[in-house]
Design an enzyme around this catalytic site. Structure first.
Site, PDB file in Angstrom:
ATOM      1  N   LEU A  43       0.820  -1.205   0.000  1.00 21.14           N
ATOM      2  CA  LEU A  43       0.000   0.000   0.000  1.00 21.14           C
ATOM      3  C   LEU A  43       0.854   1.255   0.000  1.00 21.14           C
ATOM      4  O   LEU A  43       0.478   2.291  -0.535  1.00 21.14           O
ATOM      5  CB  LEU A  43      -0.920   0.014   1.231  1.00 21.14           C
ATOM      6  CG  LEU A  43      -2.072  -0.975   1.245  1.00 21.14           C
ATOM      7  CD1 LEU A  43      -2.729  -0.994   2.611  1.00 21.14           C
ATOM      8  CD2 LEU A  43      -3.089  -0.629   0.171  1.00 21.14           C
ATOM      9  N   GLY A  44       1.988   1.198   0.655  1.00 16.17           N
ATOM     10  CA  GLY A  44       2.852   2.363   0.741  1.00 16.17           C
ATOM     11  C   GLY A  44       4.119   2.035   1.507  1.00 16.17           C
ATOM     12  O   GLY A  44       4.192   1.032   2.224  1.00 16.17           O
ATOM     13  N   GLY A  46       7.290   3.975   3.870  1.00 15.98           N
ATOM     14  CA  GLY A  46       7.724   5.179   4.558  1.00 15.98           C
ATOM     15  C   GLY A  46       8.952   4.901   5.399  1.00 15.98           C
ATOM     16  O   GLY A  46       9.554   3.822   5.321  1.00 15.98           O
ATOM     17  N   PHE A  48       9.287   4.258   8.467  1.00 25.70           N
ATOM     18  CA  PHE A  48       9.184   3.210   9.480  1.00 25.70           C
ATOM     19  C   PHE A  48       9.004   1.818   8.883  1.00 25.70           C
ATOM     20  O   PHE A  48       9.062   0.834   9.607  1.00 25.70           O
ATOM     21  CB  PHE A  48       8.026   3.513  10.440  1.00 25.70           C
ATOM     22  CG  PHE A  48       8.380   4.536  11.475  1.00 25.70           C
ATOM     23  CD1 PHE A  48       9.028   4.171  12.637  1.00 25.70           C
ATOM     24  CD2 PHE A  48       8.083   5.872  11.271  1.00 25.70           C
ATOM     25  CE1 PHE A  48       9.365   5.113  13.583  1.00 25.70           C
ATOM     26  CE2 PHE A  48       8.422   6.824  12.217  1.00 25.70           C
ATOM     27  CZ  PHE A  48       9.064   6.456  13.374  1.00 25.70           C
ATOM     28  N   GLY A  49       8.764   1.730   7.586  1.00 24.81           N
ATOM     29  CA  GLY A  49       8.614   0.412   6.996  1.00 24.81           C
ATOM     30  C   GLY A  49       7.640   0.409   5.836  1.00 24.81           C
ATOM     31  O   GLY A  49       7.270   1.456   5.301  1.00 24.81           O
ATOM     32  N   VAL A  51       3.907  -0.932   4.229  1.00 25.76           N
ATOM     33  CA  VAL A  51       2.550  -1.328   4.600  1.00 25.76           C
ATOM     34  C   VAL A  51       1.957  -2.191   3.497  1.00 25.76           C
ATOM     35  O   VAL A  51       1.993  -1.832   2.318  1.00 25.76           O
ATOM     36  CB  VAL A  51       1.652  -0.101   4.844  1.00 25.76           C
ATOM     37  CG1 VAL A  51       0.227  -0.541   5.186  1.00 25.76           C
ATOM     38  CG2 VAL A  51       2.200   0.746   5.968  1.00 25.76           C
ATOM     39  N   LYS A  65       1.852  -3.204   8.744  1.00 24.26           N
ATOM     40  CA  LYS A  65       3.111  -2.469   8.615  1.00 24.26           C
ATOM     41  C   LYS A  65       4.268  -3.349   9.070  1.00 24.26           C
ATOM     42  O   LYS A  65       4.326  -3.761  10.228  1.00 24.26           O
ATOM     43  CB  LYS A  65       3.079  -1.179   9.422  1.00 24.26           C
ATOM     44  CG  LYS A  65       4.368  -0.366   9.320  1.00 24.26           C
ATOM     45  CD  LYS A  65       4.194   1.053   9.786  1.00 24.26           C
ATOM     46  CE  LYS A  65       3.886   1.134  11.265  1.00 24.26           C
ATOM     47  NZ  LYS A  65       3.799   2.530  11.725  1.00 24.26           N
ATOM     48  N   ASP A 174       4.380  13.145  15.223  1.00 24.85           N
ATOM     49  CA  ASP A 174       4.611  12.997  13.781  1.00 24.85           C
ATOM     50  C   ASP A 174       3.327  13.254  12.999  1.00 24.85           C
ATOM     51  O   ASP A 174       2.995  12.524  12.059  1.00 24.85           O
ATOM     52  CB  ASP A 174       5.164  11.608  13.467  1.00 24.85           C
ATOM     53  CG  ASP A 174       5.856  11.541  12.103  1.00 24.85           C
ATOM     54  OD1 ASP A 174       6.233  12.602  11.575  1.00 24.85           O
ATOM     55  OD2 ASP A 174       6.027  10.430  11.577  1.00 24.85           O
TER      56      ASP A 174
END
Length: 337
Positions: A43-44, A46, A48-49, A51, A65, A174
């Site tokens: 899905l995406g 970023g 942090f990891g 998803v 995630k 954040d």
């Protein structure tokens, strides 16, 4: 993180597979429902990891995630932050964590030129599925023509969710458009708690030398002095309110962490006359709502954190404006004069 998932709602006497799952989920099961973490399930991605979409045996979806080793904070700390800080949270404007996995498997790895057998851990977090994706996507990446009523609903939802968090008290640390997610009814959820801080009842501030976050949304006292407080979130909230209201993107220059240029541009350009021109189809009450949101956003991004409004006062102001429907202070005629 760009997108998460949801759809964990159940009807009475009609439980889904998801509703019966334990909170701690086996790694093999998560691999199975993501087709072995296949690229077509992403899905995406970023800081942090990554998803992934997970499809349950009953066709329900979750978002998963998979935390990265190179995250802005240690993977174990990010995992602990999210599990401890949001596992028990239940609020319509906060993303629901439905499960997690922290499981090690023995693998052959290289260490100082030698191959050894070691326990390699994977850390994963599973969320409800939110099909509309992030506020970033809806406002800027693939923008939809969002009416003012929808924008105002989003602003109020962010504020209601943040009020809930600050009363715990949790500081998110954040807040940005990528971390605000939307369902099919444009109800938003605050997501991504990897940098969040849970304060004790007597503690309202902290200091750190490890400043991490997203350029353009970091409060100046945190950016330059490492000071963390609820007012750090208020600063980021102000930028979210301004972006949602104006439809203009806060794009700091490369290697420039400050949003001052964007803030000053909005302060100079978004006059009453510009608001009336930009939202020419709104009635006087709607125009007043836009004006109030611009004012609140600019109040939130004041340099001095002590001069920023509290989340309680922001919510009261938005609720009061919504309930009172008093528009006599801001008529269309006066705006265009």
């Amino acid at each position: 993180m760009a997108t998460y998932a949801g759809g964990a709602n159940t009807e009475e006497n009609n439980q889904t597979v998801l509703s019966t799952l334990p909170k701690e989920l086996p790694l093999d099961f998560l691999r199975t429902i993501t087709d072995q973490f296949s690229d077509h399930r992403i899905l995406g991605t970023g800081a942090f990891g990554t998803v992934y979409t997970g499809v349950m045996p009953d066709s329900q979806r979750i978002a998963m995630k998979k935390l990265a080793e190179s995250a802005p904070v240690a993977r174990d700390k990010a995992f602990t932050n999210e599990v401890q800080n949001i596992m028990a949270l239940h609020h319509k404007n906060v993303v629901k964590l439905v499960g997690y996995c922290h499981e090690g498997q023995k693998k052959v790895v290289q260490n100082n030129g030698r191959y050894i057998v070691a326990d390699v851990y994977e850390s994963l977090l599973c969320y409800e599925y939110l099909p509309m994706g992030s506020l970033q996507k809806n406002l800027f990446d693939k923008p939809i023509n969002m009416a003012w009523d929808a924008r105002f609903k989003i602003i109020k939802g962010i504020c209601d969710g943040l009020l809930f968090l600050h009363r715990i008290p949790i500081t998110h640390m954040d807040l940005k458009p990528q971390n605000i997610l939307l369902d099919n009814n444009m109800i938003l959820k605050i997501a991504d708690f990897g940098l969040s801080r849970l304060f004790g009842q007597e503690q309202t501030r902290a200091n750190t030398q490890n400043v991490v976050g997203s350029y353009g949304y970091i409060a100046p006292e945190y950016l330059y002095r490492g000071e963390i407080s609820a007012q750090s979130d208020i600063y980021s909230l102000g930028l979210l309110i301004i972006e949602t209201t104006t439809g203009e993107k806060n794009n700091p220059k490369q290697n420039e962490p400050s949003a001052r240029e964007f803030i000053e541009r909005v302060r100079q350009n978004w006059t009453e006359g510009h608001i009336a021109s930009r939202y020419s189809k709104l009635n006087a009450n709607g125009l007043q709502e836009v004006k109030v949101c611009i004012e609140i956003g600019l109040d939130c991004v004041r340099i001095d954190r002590k001069s920023r409004p509290s989340i309680e006062s922001i919510v009261q102001r938005l609720d009061g404006r919504c309930a009172s429907k008093r528009a006599n202070q801001f008529s269309t005629t006066s705006m265009r004069s």
